[in-house]
Design an enzyme around this catalytic site. Structure first.
Site, PDB file in Angstrom:
ATOM      1  N   VAL B  77      66.182  37.561  26.391  1.00 50.38           N
ATOM      2  CA  VAL B  77      66.588  38.944  26.194  1.00 50.38           C
ATOM      3  C   VAL B  77      65.570  39.714  26.371  1.00 50.38           C
ATOM      4  O   VAL B  77      64.474  39.397  26.309  1.00 50.38           O
ATOM      5  CB  VAL B  77      66.734  38.955  24.539  1.00 50.38           C
ATOM      6  CG1 VAL B  77      66.765  40.570  24.086  1.00 50.38           C
ATOM      7  CG2 VAL B  77      68.052  37.977  24.216  1.00 50.38           C
ATOM      8  N   CYS B  78      65.818  40.787  27.304  1.00 50.59           N
ATOM      9  CA  CYS B  78      64.729  41.693  27.875  1.00 50.59           C
ATOM     10  C   CYS B  78      64.144  42.531  26.624  1.00 50.59           C
ATOM     11  O   CYS B  78      64.678  43.008  25.809  1.00 50.59           O
ATOM     12  CB  CYS B  78      65.445  42.964  28.809  1.00 50.59           C
ATOM     13  SG  CYS B  78      64.179  44.070  29.005  1.00 50.59           S
ATOM     14  N   VAL B  79      62.894  42.437  26.664  1.00 46.90           N
ATOM     15  CA  VAL B  79      62.095  42.955  25.543  1.00 46.90           C
ATOM     16  C   VAL B  79      62.282  44.554  25.240  1.00 46.90           C
ATOM     17  O   VAL B  79      62.612  45.306  24.252  1.00 46.90           O
ATOM     18  CB  VAL B  79      60.553  42.549  25.456  1.00 46.90           C
ATOM     19  CG1 VAL B  79      59.955  43.069  26.674  1.00 46.90           C
ATOM     20  CG2 VAL B  79      59.861  43.039  24.232  1.00 46.90           C
TER      21      VAL B  79
END
Lengths: 100, 130, 144, 130, 100, 144
Positions: B77-79
């Site tokens: 999941v992209c931060v």
């Protein structure tokens, strides 16, 4: 090159843009609401039927069935594939472009 | 072949996550390697463990978590996208003084570099979105 | 992680194309695509951006977002040269359909180190057919 | 006049929530009453207190929470849509055996009947979405 | 009746569908990416200019400015309003339909 | 909460129209709109549904979602009569553009209590102009 289109041609212009940019030898896979472009007798069907023959057009079977579209309703040049066939199409083409 | 998968929309609202899931499963069944599934834009919302879909519907987060367990998938999941949308793991929650986190098992939060790396390392990248 | 650690030295660079087909502000895709470009610039790959369909609106001059309370991120496109992202392809047909010309676009430039740091435009107008060729020549196309 | 507002998309990804916020503020400034703001579909994601937008961007959840405090607004998140997407208050978390909740101050979770009621009670209903 | 359109006419067909269903005396307000339909000299501008004069068309100023669209670029029949004007339009018309 | 408690007896019913313009499954709007209709049916208002543009695809016969792992919610439209939701307007032009006829639609019926419980079709085909009139006559239009 493989193009995937997931929107209805009656709702969005992505399918049109895809057709404008696809080259002979390319493949187009219709998925999700994109499969409505595969149906005979619609306001967009003529454009699909008249496309360069070197362009292969596929539609995802599970998405057709969900939407109640029978194989007999499809434009003749359309081939139906399942998710495995989707994977094969991606593998067969160097690069994929999702027309989101 | 080595595949990378990009998921740009959240669960339920768009079919994108479902399509990506079925594609990933089919690729694994055909013996391909899934290098990483990267969740970006609203796609980060697939990684919330707090979803409670109706009992007669599929559970999209569970589907991903179980597929990841079975095949040792890397679900990232992209931060940056996750912060905007309120998807946090324990560290992120602490770092931003939030008193709860909601990341689901099998998902990890990391940077956008992981998407670029996916493009570099994979033979094919396939995107699913709106 | 450096590009070297990824095994992506100049001799095995990949061609990355970022496809921009959506207008800014109405949705976040333009902004979050730009964020990927900025991070990706650190990886020493061969990067291009394509602007067509409503994507050409992203690089229009004179954007002022004060009234909608959102951040105006258009100046970031002008900084792409500093990140060594210097190939921005803009489709002529998309401009024409929208009543636009090259004069309506922001000036986006870079300093060419191979030409005594001369300032050059990063924007290249291309025809639809040329853009199709460019797309077909890529290793990775990222579209949001 | 009595207005009801419907927000169908989450924060940041679509402009819908921003437009609804600016409309609501303008209606209040003109002396209209805001009977309720109802969050449906992905709109429920506006009610997460876990979002951490970049510091140079607006904070959409805070904007709604502050506007609600100032004008005593009724911000209602649809329970069914919220369950699908992982927006829970303490009661909902307990009821579904989840070990965290994420509802933001000023928002409350309730049923779809509150949307119908908004239609019945209001002179105007204005919808914002994708 | 007030119609709001929030999508680009080059991307989605909502603006077209709105025009197909709007009646004389109705008002259309273009917001968000819908404001691109307000611009002169585009592939959709002729259709807008040729519409029945009894149809009032508005565009939201803050959305025009965000997108770099100057007042001088607008089709003549378009009136610009701010969020307060949006509220007034809703109040003045019995019912609103959002073309989402 | 009952309709009476809301002050919405028959004499001050409001006309609610649910606008369905999107295809099912690709997005959730069709399903979540239907969920509003079902809840709304308890409020004793004057309810109509309009299906046009891609919304006509929602009530097509023969939907089979097994292959995409999603719930087929189309049978719920057939149950609307039990909820006393009996006015489903379908736009002819939208059908024609999509190569469809009334025969492609599911049979959706209700039992008319004012006519000895005779079974009648809930679906009414209307022209674009007629649909515009119907929309203009509403008090509340809900569109997702």
């Amino acid at each position: 090159m493989l193009h995937t289109v997931n929107k209805s041609p009656f709702e969005k212009t992505t399918f049109d843009s895809c057709l404008n940019h696809a080259r002979p030898g390319d493949a187009i896979l219709l998925i999700e609401d994109g499969v409505y472009a595969a149906v005979k007798g619609t306001a967009v069907a003529e454009r699909v039927a008249a496309l360069n023959g070197d362009l292969s057009i596929y539609a995802l079977g599970p998405d057709l069935s969900a939407r109640g579209i029978k194989d007999t309703s499809l434009i003749e040049r359309i081939s139906v594939v399942d998710y495995g066939g989707f994977v094969d199409l991606v593998a067969e083409h160097d690069v994929s472009q999702a027309w989101l | 072949m080595k595949f990378g998968i990009l998921v740009n929309e959240g669960p339920y609202t768009h079919q994108a996550s479902d399509s990506a899931y079925h594609f990933t499963k089919a690729a694994l069944e055909k013996g391909h390697e899934i290098y990483r599934v990267f969740f970006y834009n609203d796609g980060v919302n697939n990684g919330s463990r707090l979803t409670v879909p109706p009992q007669d519907e599929r559970n999209i987060q569970n589907n991903w978590t179980e597929l990841a367990e079975k095949h040792d998938l890397d679900l990232v999941v992209c931060v940056a996208a996750a912060q905007r949308r309120g998807i946090l793991d324990e560290n992120e929650a602490k770092r931003h003084s939030k008193n709860a986190d909601n990341i689901a098992p099998g998902f990890r939060i990391s940077g956008l570099g992981q998407l670029i790396e996916t493009g570099i390392e994979c033979d094919r990248v396939v995107a699913f979105g709106d | 992680m450096s590009a070297e650690e990824n095994g992506a030295g100049a001799e095995d660079q990949k061609k990355f194309l970022y496809v921009n087909r959506r207008a800014p502000y109405g949705t976040i895709y333009a902004l979050e695509s730009l964020e990927v470009v900025l991070i990706g610039a650190a990886f020493d790959q061969d990067v291009s951006l394509a602007f067509f369909d409503d994507g050409v609106f992203q690089i229009i001059k004179g954007q002022d977002t004060a009234g909608i309370g959102m951040k105006n991120f258009s100046p970031t496109y002008r900084a792409l040269g500093d990140y060594e992202v210097t190939k921005l392809y803009v489709e002529k047909e998309s401009l024409e359909e929208r009543g636009l010309t090259a004069d309506d676009l922001m000036e986006i430039t870079y300093e060419d180190e191979d030409d005594d740091w001369a300032e050059k435009s990063s924007v290249q107008l291309v025809s639809r057919a040329e853009l199709s060729e460019i797309m077909a020549a890529q290793d990775v196309i990222l579209s949001f």
